[in-house]
Design an enzyme around this catalytic site. Sequence first.
Site, PDB file in Angstrom:
ATOM      1  N   HIS A 196       5.333   6.745  -1.009  1.00 38.59           N
ATOM      2  CA  HIS A 196       6.793   6.755  -0.989  1.00 38.59           C
ATOM      3  C   HIS A 196       7.349   8.050  -1.570  1.00 38.59           C
ATOM      4  O   HIS A 196       8.370   8.544  -1.119  1.00 38.59           O
ATOM      5  CB  HIS A 196       7.349   5.540  -1.711  1.00 38.59           C
ATOM      6  N   ARG A 291      14.461   1.911   8.461  1.00 38.82           N
ATOM      7  CA  ARG A 291      13.468   1.003   7.858  1.00 38.82           C
ATOM      8  C   ARG A 291      14.216  -0.024   7.007  1.00 38.82           C
ATOM      9  O   ARG A 291      14.506   0.230   5.840  1.00 38.82           O
ATOM     10  CB  ARG A 291      12.501   1.786   6.970  1.00 38.82           C
ATOM     11  N   GLU A 424       2.360   0.935  17.681  1.00 43.46           N
ATOM     12  CA  GLU A 424       1.603   1.422  16.526  1.00 43.46           C
ATOM     13  C   GLU A 424       0.261   0.717  16.379  1.00 43.46           C
ATOM     14  O   GLU A 424      -0.489   0.983  15.463  1.00 43.46           O
ATOM     15  CB  GLU A 424       2.431   1.327  15.237  1.00 43.46           C
ATOM     16  N   ASN A 447       2.106   6.854  12.163  1.00 42.27           N
ATOM     17  CA  ASN A 447       1.430   6.610  10.863  1.00 42.27           C
ATOM     18  C   ASN A 447       0.426   5.474  11.010  1.00 42.27           C
ATOM     19  O   ASN A 447      -0.726   5.579  10.595  1.00 42.27           O
ATOM     20  CB  ASN A 447       2.439   6.231   9.778  1.00 42.27           C
ATOM     21  N   ASP A 448       0.908   4.388  11.596  1.00 43.34           N
ATOM     22  CA  ASP A 448       0.005   3.250  11.753  1.00 43.34           C
ATOM     23  C   ASP A 448      -0.921   3.425  12.948  1.00 43.34           C
ATOM     24  O   ASP A 448      -2.077   3.013  12.896  1.00 43.34           O
ATOM     25  CB  ASP A 448       0.811   1.950  11.894  1.00 43.34           C
ATOM     26  N   ARG A 458      -4.127   4.574   5.553  1.00 44.84           N
ATOM     27  CA  ARG A 458      -3.204   5.710   5.464  1.00 44.84           C
ATOM     28  C   ARG A 458      -2.850   6.083   4.020  1.00 44.84           C
ATOM     29  O   ARG A 458      -2.326   7.156   3.762  1.00 44.84           O
ATOM     30  CB  ARG A 458      -1.919   5.421   6.258  1.00 44.84           C
ATOM     31  N   CYS A 495       8.387   8.114  16.032  1.00 49.48           N
ATOM     32  CA  CYS A 495       9.117   8.004  14.758  1.00 49.48           C
ATOM     33  C   CYS A 495       8.201   8.019  13.541  1.00 49.48           C
ATOM     34  O   CYS A 495       8.667   7.889  12.419  1.00 49.48           O
ATOM     35  CB  CYS A 495       9.993   6.758  14.730  1.00 49.48           C
TER      36      CYS A 495
HETATM   37  C1  PEP Z   1       4.667   4.325  11.559  1.00 47.20           C
HETATM   38  O1  PEP Z   1       3.785   3.483  11.348  1.00 47.20           O
HETATM   39  O2  PEP Z   1       4.437   5.432  12.069  1.00 47.20           O
HETATM   40  C2  PEP Z   1       6.060   4.063  11.181  1.00 47.20           C
HETATM   41  C3  PEP Z   1       7.028   4.849  11.555  1.00 47.20           C
HETATM   42  O3  PEP Z   1       6.304   2.990  10.385  1.00 47.20           O
HETATM   43  P1  PEP Z   1       5.982   2.897   8.804  1.00 47.20           P
HETATM   44  O4  PEP Z   1       5.602   4.257   8.327  1.00 47.20           O
HETATM   45  O5  PEP Z   1       7.230   2.398   8.176  1.00 47.20           O
HETATM   46  O6  PEP Z   1       4.863   1.915   8.797  1.00 47.20           O
HETATM   47 MG    MG Z   2       4.319   1.474  10.893  1.00 49.12          MG
END
Ligand code: PEP
Ligand code: MG
Length: 567
Positions: A196, A291, A424, A447-448, A458, A495
């Site tokens: 974060h 989010r 994702e 990210n996921d 991650r 995103c």
């Molecule tokens: C992602 O997983 O790329 C995403 C945008 O969602 P978060 O980072 O909130 O899991």
């Molecule tokens: Mg995600």
Amino acid sequence: MMEEMIWRGLGVSGGRSAGKTWYLEEYEAEVQEENPKNSSVDEEIERLQQAIILTEQNLTQLEAKVKAERGEALAQIFGAHKLLLSDPAFIGEALLRLQKGHLSAEQALQEVAGEAIRMLRSLDDPYFQERAVDVQDVLVQLLQNLRGSQGNSSDLFPETGNYVILADELTPAQTIALPKERVLGFVVRKGGKTSHAAILARTYGIPALVGVAEGWEELKNQSWVEIDGEAGWVRQTPEGHTLSANMEGMEEETSLASGLLGELILAANVGSPDDLAFVKKFKAQGVGLYRTEFLFMGDTLPTEEEQVQAYQQVISSCAPDLTVIRTLDIGGDKRAPALQLPQEKNPFLGVRALRLTLRRPELFRQQLRAIWRAAAAGPTAIMFPMIATLEELFQAKEILNLSREEVVQAGYPVGELEVGMMIEIPSAAWMANKFASEVDFFSIGTNDLTQYMLAVDRENNELAELYQPYHPAVLGMIARVSQAGLQAGVWTGVCGEAGGDALLAPFFAAVGIKELSMAPGSLPKVRHALASLDLKLDEKISLVDSVLACATASEVKEVLGKVTPIA
Ligand code: PEP
Ligand code: MG
């Protein structure tokens, strides 16, 4: 001549800066002082009580500041810290030990807090491990007040001047409490790209690097440094050399129609209405990922009205641009204590996001009603996170329709919603063509997607090398999704953090991505990269072919580096 000293870490928020350092001190678990003044038991108890009063005042100030700047949910962190000040197991126990004599107030506090911190850190659950940081935060403030330093939040940071912050660990609470306009950069020993603190640094457009473990002891004694949050290094710099990450300067050169820029919408990721100032500052074309889970992470859950207000604020501020609201993504690393969820063995593979809301239909319907109502304020889209199967999408859409009826029946105005899904999970990405006829848009959560395709946590810094958004398999999957969308007339956005990576932006444009949504602070760089590059159709095809022909992430980086003009 002295050999230049340079330390390396993981660059998590781009930009260069230089200046004087400020080391955010870490709590030392060791008890250091016997009661040196040999003061009486009563005197020590009195000192502790004074320190508690001062600390409570500090925390109240901090709570009010965070509430004004960042909203209720984050302010609750400090409310919880205040509760610790009256916790019998903490302060009560410290007072008991003081009464036995021989100890200084500092010693008693350090003993009790040290035991609590060690106990919390030894637990498997990351949620409780993080609570150790809360105990530590409170302890540090109490010790500062006992030692007669000024005893307010400015102890954590000087009253004037701009600094590069060095810290062993940076909690969201600490990051939020800092005066961001005077922070030149963050250099953190621990933490990963999606921590974060890293996300917050990107939101504010402050250069940051994390995971700078090697040579830390030497680094933390440097008084002037220069950092590069893109390349991931920090080095000694001569006294007096200051440099502010001047990302905004790039805007001047950029016309919205130039190069590839005209082909994409560049939107912002936000976590609360408090981020809207950054959406404006960095000139985002709407919000591509809201989010919403941050509203649910405090000690109490938001009401439907509170949700309507928060969503409306973002939607009306972005109108006529689009706001994409993501339904709750609790689970994995995102905890919502008020939901009292059972502990899981593999939270990232567990009851997370849509899996949770489908199991808690009341919670889900309440959020969906709030979104329908808020959508009357301007262009709005909704998207569901963590979809792996078509059935989940069908169920989510059914509940979405039901909640619309509930809003109509209750007599509220209802807005229009574009309905989309996050891509994702590899199964959904692979079958994007099957999903395309059921949605208005896709939003790729890199990210996921990276985490699940490469089976790399991650958050695990130990495996940062293996967490590769540039992996040809990940990029190939993104191309496949975009292609499936184009064939079905469904637009695709990105995103995840890769959406804010200037090196990847031309590739995304070439595969037909329509929107990149990113931490607001990343916008100038991506805008600059896209505006300085024009690719004809055959050049786009050749770029995609060359990237997808690569066998490794580093080959991909090399190919992209030849194409993308990074400032
Ligand atoms: C992602 O997983 O790329 C995403 C945008 O969602 P978060 O980072 O909130 O899991
Ligand atoms: Mg995600």
